[in-house]
Design an enzyme around this catalytic site. Sequence first.
Site, PDB file in Angstrom:
ATOM      1  N   SER A  73       0.840  -1.192   0.000  1.00 45.99           N
ATOM      2  CA  SER A  73       0.000   0.000   0.000  1.00 45.99           C
ATOM      3  C   SER A  73       0.887   1.258   0.000  1.00 45.99           C
ATOM      4  O   SER A  73       1.631   1.465  -0.946  1.00 45.99           O
ATOM      5  CB  SER A  73      -0.966  -0.030   1.186  1.00 45.99           C
ATOM      6  OG  SER A  73      -1.981   0.931   1.043  1.00 45.99           O
TER       7      SER A  73
ATOM      8  N   ASP B 249      -9.420  -4.629  -5.844  1.00 39.57           N
ATOM      9  CA  ASP B 249      -9.014  -3.723  -4.761  1.00 39.57           C
ATOM     10  C   ASP B 249      -9.883  -2.469  -4.837  1.00 39.57           C
ATOM     11  O   ASP B 249      -9.691  -1.622  -5.710  1.00 39.57           O
ATOM     12  CB  ASP B 249      -7.532  -3.371  -4.920  1.00 39.57           C
ATOM     13  CG  ASP B 249      -6.953  -2.663  -3.710  1.00 39.57           C
ATOM     14  OD1 ASP B 249      -7.724  -2.025  -2.966  1.00 39.57           O
ATOM     15  OD2 ASP B 249      -5.726  -2.732  -3.510  1.00 39.57           O
TER      16      ASP B 249
ATOM     17  N   HIS C 242      -7.755  -5.314  -1.309  1.00 41.26           N
ATOM     18  CA  HIS C 242      -6.490  -4.689  -0.906  1.00 41.26           C
ATOM     19  C   HIS C 242      -5.654  -5.605  -0.001  1.00 41.26           C
ATOM     20  O   HIS C 242      -4.438  -5.487   0.039  1.00 41.26           O
ATOM     21  CB  HIS C 242      -6.785  -3.371  -0.175  1.00 41.26           C
ATOM     22  CG  HIS C 242      -5.604  -2.468  -0.018  1.00 41.26           C
ATOM     23  ND1 HIS C 242      -4.832  -2.049  -1.074  1.00 41.26           N
ATOM     24  CD2 HIS C 242      -5.052  -1.905   1.091  1.00 41.26           C
ATOM     25  CE1 HIS C 242      -3.863  -1.256  -0.632  1.00 41.26           C
ATOM     26  NE2 HIS C 242      -3.966  -1.165   0.674  1.00 41.26           N
TER      27      HIS C 242
END
Length: 723
Positions: A593, A668, A700
């Site tokens: 991320s 995601d 995600h």
Amino acid sequence: MKFTKLFCSILLFVSVVSIAQQKTFTLNEIWGGAFRTEGFQSLHSMKNGTQYSVLENDPISGATNIQVYDYETGEKAKTLVTSSSIDGLASFQGYTFSKDENRILLASELEQIYRRSSRGIYHIYDVPSNGVFKVHDKKIQSPLLSPDGNKIAYVLDNNIYVLNFATGQEIQLTDDGKKNEIINGITDWVYEEEFSFVRAFDWSADSNKIAFLRFDEREVPEFSMDVYGKDLYQKQDVFKYPKAGEKNSKVSLFVADIGAMALDEVKLGDYKDFYIPRIKWSANPDILSVQVMNRHQNNLDLIFVDAKTKAPKVVLNEKDEAYIDVTDNLTFLDDNSFIWTSEKDGFNHIYHYAATGELINQVTKGPWEVTQYYGYDTKNKKVFYQSVENGNINRDVYSIGLDGADKKRLSAKEGSNDAEFSADFSVYISYFSNATTPYEYSLNNGKTGKVIRELKNNNALTEKLKQYDVRPKEFSTIEINGETLNMWMIKPKDFDSSKKYPLFMYQYSGPGSQMVRNSWNRANDYWYMMLAQQGYIVACVDGRGTGLKGAKFKKATQNDLGNLEVQDQIAAAKQLGALDYIDASRIGIWGWSYGGFMSSNCLFKAPDTFKMAIAVAPVTSWRFYDTIYTERYLMTPQENPKGYDDNSPINFVDGLKGKFLLVHGSADDNVHVQNTMQLVEALVQANKDFDWAIYPDKNHGIYGGNTRLHLYNKMTHFIKNNL
């Protein structure tokens, strides 16, 4: 080069070396749950102050039970509810008591929507009569019992409903809810993700009124994701997602009077392009608190609304040059004075305000952060909180007088201490761990912190790990770019400082985050130990912009995300690479991320420092991410295009020299796979060689079935082949 020891890491396991004690960690074990810790599920302190309840599953029958235990003896007092005695309910996943604990809301068949939201089937269990009934045949969202326990409000198809148990009457409060247009009583995607709440309604203390938010998202741009599944044709998931600089939902506030069957919109004032990140009724059933923020999130008004006149009054204003963090710490005392937390003196602290908004006093003070607010003991006028006073990689539990006097550290062991207090604050369940001690649970005295008795431990895991070559974290600090940064390092067994080792760095680096922390292992930590067993040194450095070192340190990256943080990781890599035992030609970095955004930038911007990088689910341009998070730190792209473009990996692919692995889930909903696709296209057009993987229909978190095992196998092979 200067290193300062913060914590002298000691081996958890002693001693006599034998073949049996030198097992290596495997990915199958790590992701198969072989090293999970024991704990409590859905712990609730009972209103009587002498008991607590937990959720337990019967391994033989498969039934779900709510068990009640005595604090004093530790013995089970009773089984309050068991699914085996409820027709049509084989099990349930969660429970919530009414305020008087005479009714219990049971959640089953939960279906995840986004990160925090779900819908499910709910039953009400009546404790006095042992009666049970289903709230609705359809799956509903965010049900909430009224304070008197006689009603329940919930959301179905974006509309709010109220069910009165006494009369059996169901009232539909709103009728304009429609997917991707109008939402009543629950938040839209971006509020859920970035303000961390889903239920956008609240009951008044007298159970007669409901305040709720309405989101009009008709003008918010849509994002769509293909969901491939197993059918001949894929499906599309289309939802409203405001990317930086785009239109947000128009949010409005309403108060419904259930008895009078009245519904009124509350006009909060002359606000334009604003957020309402929290609503909460005060102890006074006619006073509703509302927090309103401007779009830049650097100005917050706490407003009290008179439910009778609907007149708003600003009682508190917070301003910050960068941004204001929204919390759930607002607590109303019996006289409607309130507890509030703020960073206004440079560190997060607790404040006590009068019902009119005048400051009574600052309860906690010092160059350290309050990390949790546990609550207020009315009888003894004590505030309970957690802080990093004892070093910012540790957590401790404290009590202090409401007047700021008589502060006492209740926790004794160095590491991560957390607490679940009884209803009367006389005792608390302590959760403790550190880097060498798995979670320990004990019952402690609320006044002295003294351990009354042990409740649960992880001695079985400790014994199991004695068979393994456990590689401990060594905590230290490193001087980088004029700052003292926290660091941990894991070294191979039989480490020899005269040898050269490859270095693999991990970081996240997002605003306010902390990866260097004195707490027990997560799954990734076993992976790092596995890599150390294979001859790698693994290190993690929390650079500028990370948390728990004061507002100035945390907000140093404001309007320039990915600049100072990247500088710090590059400088750390160079400084570590200069050590006699690090092979400076073999340094890699990875992250997920925000960490993937960082690792990509490090490889592209410092090609002579990093040999390889792995980026999982990375942001590759902040222009692709949502309004609330991105604009909090960068303002809008229209206001600050330089801040967006100067540090986006997508604009620096020409710098790639080393080996790069790029990973994303196709479903995601948070960091869209668009980020990876755009970066792939940029790399292709720059004629750069790289490896990449897309995990179909994974969000995600990229998990489910063997997905995590496959991902970590892929990353491990990539490291071994390229570092």
